[in-house]
Design a protein around this motif. Structure first.
Motif, PDB file in Angstrom:
ATOM      1  N   UNK A 190     -56.665  12.841  24.425  1.00 26.72           N
ATOM      2  CA  UNK A 190     -55.801  12.882  25.603  1.00 26.72           C
ATOM      3  C   UNK A 190     -54.656  11.982  25.861  1.00 26.72           C
ATOM      4  N   UNK A 191     -54.333  11.125  24.762  1.00 27.33           N
ATOM      5  CA  UNK A 191     -53.251  10.193  24.592  1.00 27.33           C
ATOM      6  C   UNK A 191     -51.880  11.030  24.703  1.00 27.33           C
ATOM      7  N   UNK A 192     -51.178  10.718  25.552  1.00 24.64           N
ATOM      8  CA  UNK A 192     -49.973  11.436  25.711  1.00 24.64           C
ATOM      9  C   UNK A 192     -48.613  10.337  25.329  1.00 24.64           C
ATOM     10  N   UNK A 193     -48.756   9.123  25.311  1.00 27.87           N
ATOM     11  CA  UNK A 193     -47.945   8.243  25.302  1.00 27.87           C
ATOM     12  C   UNK A 193     -48.315   7.059  24.242  1.00 27.87           C
ATOM     13  N   UNK A 205     -47.262   7.181  10.508  1.00 28.42           N
ATOM     14  CA  UNK A 205     -48.533   7.210  10.462  1.00 28.42           C
ATOM     15  C   UNK A 205     -49.373   8.538  10.659  1.00 28.42           C
ATOM     16  N   UNK A 206     -50.071   9.029   9.635  1.00 26.04           N
ATOM     17  CA  UNK A 206     -50.663  10.055   9.779  1.00 26.04           C
ATOM     18  C   UNK A 206     -51.828  10.137  10.969  1.00 26.04           C
ATOM     19  N   UNK A 207     -52.703  11.117  11.029  1.00 23.91           N
ATOM     20  CA  UNK A 207     -53.480  11.112  12.247  1.00 23.91           C
ATOM     21  C   UNK A 207     -53.173  10.578  13.642  1.00 23.91           C
ATOM     22  N   UNK A 208     -51.975  10.822  13.792  1.00 17.26           N
ATOM     23  CA  UNK A 208     -51.753  10.472  15.192  1.00 17.26           C
ATOM     24  C   UNK A 208     -52.429  11.511  16.315  1.00 17.26           C
ATOM     25  N   UNK A 209     -52.510  11.090  17.484  1.00 21.03           N
ATOM     26  CA  UNK A 209     -53.201  12.176  18.480  1.00 21.03           C
ATOM     27  C   UNK A 209     -52.503  13.258  18.440  1.00 21.03           C
ATOM     28  N   UNK A 210     -52.958  14.416  18.458  1.00 22.76           N
ATOM     29  CA  UNK A 210     -52.510  15.509  18.615  1.00 22.76           C
ATOM     30  C   UNK A 210     -51.901  15.972  20.025  1.00 22.76           C
ATOM     31  N   UNK A 211     -52.470  15.246  21.020  1.00 19.01           N
ATOM     32  CA  UNK A 211     -52.317  15.242  22.416  1.00 19.01           C
ATOM     33  C   UNK A 211     -50.606  14.856  22.773  1.00 19.01           C
ATOM     34  N   UNK A 212     -50.131  13.976  21.736  1.00 24.02           N
ATOM     35  CA  UNK A 212     -48.925  13.019  22.247  1.00 24.02           C
ATOM     36  C   UNK A 212     -47.907  13.943  22.930  1.00 24.02           C
ATOM     37  N   UNK A 213     -47.129  13.332  23.822  1.00 22.76           N
ATOM     38  CA  UNK A 213     -45.857  14.052  24.539  1.00 22.76           C
ATOM     39  C   UNK A 213     -44.705  13.030  24.347  1.00 22.76           C
ATOM     40  N   UNK A 214     -45.045  11.612  24.155  1.00 23.52           N
ATOM     41  CA  UNK A 214     -43.968  10.844  23.735  1.00 23.52           C
ATOM     42  C   UNK A 214     -44.375   9.854  22.845  1.00 23.52           C
ATOM     43  N   UNK A 238     -40.877  13.966  23.239  1.00 24.53           N
ATOM     44  CA  UNK A 238     -39.979  12.850  22.970  1.00 24.53           C
ATOM     45  C   UNK A 238     -40.338  12.382  21.721  1.00 24.53           C
ATOM     46  N   UNK A 239     -39.427  12.188  20.766  1.00 22.03           N
ATOM     47  CA  UNK A 239     -39.722  11.469  19.578  1.00 22.03           C
ATOM     48  C   UNK A 239     -38.585  10.485  19.371  1.00 22.03           C
ATOM     49  N   UNK A 264     -36.450  15.926  22.846  1.00 19.86           N
ATOM     50  CA  UNK A 264     -35.627  14.818  22.742  1.00 19.86           C
ATOM     51  C   UNK A 264     -35.786  14.194  21.343  1.00 19.86           C
ATOM     52  N   UNK A 265     -34.922  14.191  20.381  1.00 20.29           N
ATOM     53  CA  UNK A 265     -35.061  13.517  19.066  1.00 20.29           C
ATOM     54  C   UNK A 265     -33.933  12.551  18.962  1.00 20.29           C
ATOM     55  N   UNK A 266     -34.413  11.226  18.559  1.00 23.00           N
ATOM     56  CA  UNK A 266     -33.438  10.429  18.418  1.00 23.00           C
ATOM     57  C   UNK A 266     -33.603   9.883  16.869  1.00 23.00           C
ATOM     58  N   UNK A 267     -32.620  10.447  16.064  1.00 19.12           N
ATOM     59  CA  UNK A 267     -32.514   9.583  14.810  1.00 19.12           C
ATOM     60  C   UNK A 267     -31.225   8.801  14.408  1.00 19.12           C
ATOM     61  N   UNK A 268     -30.812   8.239  15.355  1.00 17.10           N
ATOM     62  CA  UNK A 268     -29.515   7.517  15.018  1.00 17.10           C
ATOM     63  C   UNK A 268     -29.908   6.134  14.513  1.00 17.10           C
ATOM     64  N   UNK A 269     -28.883   5.524  13.903  1.00 15.81           N
ATOM     65  CA  UNK A 269     -29.055   4.236  13.080  1.00 15.81           C
ATOM     66  C   UNK A 269     -30.034   4.456  11.990  1.00 15.81           C
ATOM     67  N   UNK A 270     -29.960   5.378  11.238  1.00 13.43           N
ATOM     68  CA  UNK A 270     -30.613   5.577  10.047  1.00 13.43           C
ATOM     69  C   UNK A 270     -29.540   5.762   9.021  1.00 13.43           C
ATOM     70  N   UNK A 271     -29.971   6.300   7.775  1.00 10.92           N
ATOM     71  CA  UNK A 271     -29.096   6.602   6.761  1.00 10.92           C
ATOM     72  C   UNK A 271     -29.048   7.936   6.169  1.00 10.92           C
ATOM     73  N   UNK A 272     -29.044   8.848   7.401  1.00 12.45           N
ATOM     74  CA  UNK A 272     -28.793  10.460   6.788  1.00 12.45           C
ATOM     75  C   UNK A 272     -27.500  10.643   6.551  1.00 12.45           C
TER      76      UNK A 272
END
Length: 575
Positions: A190-193, A205-214, A238-239, A264-272
């Motif tokens: 039931x983890x959402x955040x 990390x793999x195997x994060x909770x499938x219920x995540x919303x944030x 939101x990621x 919402x996807x924030x990929x700023x401040x990387x090397x893309x």
């Protein structure tokens, strides 16, 4: 008679016990008529029978007389270093335990510390000295906050097997991937955040909770999202992956493809170097600022009709970085942010519904008659700090922008005001150009303009044409600072409330200087050439709303007498 009075006192709500009443005996009232005094630790407060608040008392030892009935216990902002098991075990009814901002170390937190707290729902242990997470937290838990510690490891039953757990905060710790077991959230569906930001993770990390919303993963060392790591998080909205080390090789076309609810996807401040492939069509906000993107491939944005905000500031987009029509499929786009790239022209064939185009600090040299024709709904246009010269701004460049409310052309090379400005403008910024003259024609019809900035130009009073301000009936803020004015310009707009004249060459303020501006509230005259007698005593008499006059930094101390009806300030001027 005495018995009747005592009975009446007992029944009055909140009435303190009468002196000696504890010796009275009233068998017919029953033993429950007067509950025993509520136990509360010294200096703490107990506003209810189930609540004990010992916040900020500089406690160094866990209180030893907390009532067993406590359900909510706050010990935050103290100096506690350990939690004694024998004291905690008494409090089996606790639902909330707040230990935020103490000095508790992992050695001071025994493994069995929480085993008797079978009803605990909220635990807050942020800002302590934990080096590892508790091995066991109660199954009943809903919220766990272990942020801002020194945690390097968590265990399978720290957060696992918690069917009611919804929020976990682990940001600002020292977690690496080795310290996060693959079954860390098994049985916690039931983890959402989940906040893992500001740690030392090198991959998602793999195997994060499938219920995540944030999911917060910003400020780590992440250079890779392993294939399938985000394939089960179909509820994610939101990621946050900003401030990591992601390059194009760390992502593939399947990385985000299963995130069918992502908004919402924030990929700023990387090397893309490119816009990632396989982005969800559900995105409303895509933040790609401060990467190394040189070119936007139209195919990678196709189908994203719901995208509202596209942020591409501080990349390496050059002349061919945004091909014509590359963004046209983004039919719902509201804001396009391109600050700090190398664009030499306004991108062509932009989405027609675009409301805000932010293009400062580029290399735009020309604004043609049709460059903005495709975006008639623009309300904000920012072209500040480019290379625009007056000769290269077409007289009809703004003719289609009838909805425009804010126009920023600061920091260019304009020598005169642009013509054909939209009549609905509220804000016009032209500071730091090379303006040498103001004529009434370019400002004609701007009767809704509220703020005009002309600071840091080369304007002289003689170069301001008669009637220049005549149609600016709504103007409230006028900035003429840092020009070459020798006195206050005449016939300023009547609605003016704030006037900036600092940094000019003004040496005299006459008695009629502000006759046309009765609503003036703030006047800035600092850093001019005023002497003690430079301002006529009558200059401010017709300004009942004047609250502040700044005359600091002039040649002499200037004493300003505010009108009798104006609210007094501690000072109105100075050296």
């Amino acid at each position: 008679m005495r018995l009747s009075i005592l009975l009446l006192l007992l029944l009055l709500p909140g009435h303190p016990p009468t002196l000696g009443m504890e010796d009275a005996s009233f068998p017919h009232l029953g033993e429950s008529s007067q509950p025993p005094p509520r136990a509360c630790p010294p200096r703490c407060s107990c506003p209810r029978a189930d609540t004990v608040d010992c916040d900020g008392l500089d406690l160094r030892v866990f209180p030893d007389n907390i009532t067993r009935a406590a359900q909510h216990l706050s010990l935050q902002n103290n100096q506690l270093q350990e939690l004694p098991y024998n004291e905690l075990s008494r409090l089996s009814g606790l639902r909330t335990l707040n230990l935020h901002n103490n000095l508790i170390s992992s050695e001071g937190l025994p493994d069995e510390a929480f085993e008797s707290l079978t009803q605990l729902q909220h635990i807050y242990v942020a800002h302590n000295k934990l080096s590892v997470a508790p091995q066991f937290l109660p199954r009943s838990l809903r919220v766990a906050d272990l942020a801002a510690n020194e945690v390097t490891e968590i265990f399978p039953l720290t957060f696992g097997e918690k069917p009611a757990l919804r929020s976990v905060y682990l940001h600002n710790n020292q977690l690496s991937n080795a310290g996060l077991p693959p079954d860390a959230f098994r049985g916690s569906e039931a983890v959402t955040t989940l906040s893992l930001s500001s740690n030392r993770l090198s991959y998602v990390p793999p195997s994060l909770p499938p219920s995540l919303e944030r999911l917060h993963l910003q400020d780590n060392l992440i250079s890779k999202v392993p294939r399938g790591a985000l394939s089960r998080q179909t509820h994610l909205r939101e990621l946050y992956l900003q401030h990591n080390r992601l390059a194009d090789s760390g992502l593939d076309a399947t990385t985000f493809s299963k995130l069918h609810c992502l908004e919402y996807l924030d990929l700023s401040h990387n090397q893309l170097a490119a816009v990632p492939a396989g982005l969800p069509r559900t995105l409303a906000v895509l933040h790609l600022g401060r990467n190394r993107i040189r070119w936007v491939e139209a195919a990678r944005l196709r189908g994203m009709r719901g995208l509202r905000y596209l942020l591409l500031q501080h990349n390496q987009l050059g002349t061919a970085g945004l091909p014509a029509g590359a963004l046209r499929p983004l039919r719902g786009l509201h804001t396009l942010h391109l600050y700090g790239n190398g664009l030499d022209h306004v991108p062509q064939a932009l989405p027609r519904r675009l409301r805000a185009l932010v293009l400062p600090h580029n290399r735009v040299t020309t604004l043609g008659a049709h460059d903005l024709a495709a975006t008639p709904r623009l309300t904000e246009l920012n072209l500040a700090y480019n290379c625009l010269a007056s000769a290269r701004v077409h007289p009809r460049a703004f003719r289609r922008l009838r909805a425009l409310r804010s126009l920023d052309l600061a920091g260019n090379q304009l020598t005169r005001l642009p013509t054909g400005l939209p009549a609905g403008l509220h804000t016009l910024r032209l500071q730091r150009n090379q303006l040498r003259a103001l004529e009434p024609e370019p400002l004609a019809g701007l009767d809704q303009l509220q703020e005009l900035s002309l600071a840091h130009n080369r304007l002289r009073v003689g170069d301001i044409g008669p009637g220049t301000w005549h149609e600016l009936q709504a103007l409230q803020v006028l900035d003429l600072s840092h020009n070459e004015l020798s006195f206050v310009p005449p016939d300023l707009p009547e609605a003016l409330e704030e006037l900036h004249l600092q940094g000019n060459r003004i040496s005299h303020v006459g008695p009629e200087a502000f006759l046309s501006t009765p609503r003036l509230r703030a006047l800035f005259l600092r850093a001019n050439r005023l002497h003690m007698t430079s301002i006529a005593p009558e200059a401010f008499l017709g300004l009942p709303h004047l609250r502040m006059v700044d005359t600091t930094g002039n040649l002499e101390h200037v004493l300003v007498r505010l009108p009798p009806t104006a609210p007094r300030r501690p000072w109105a001027g100075g050296p």
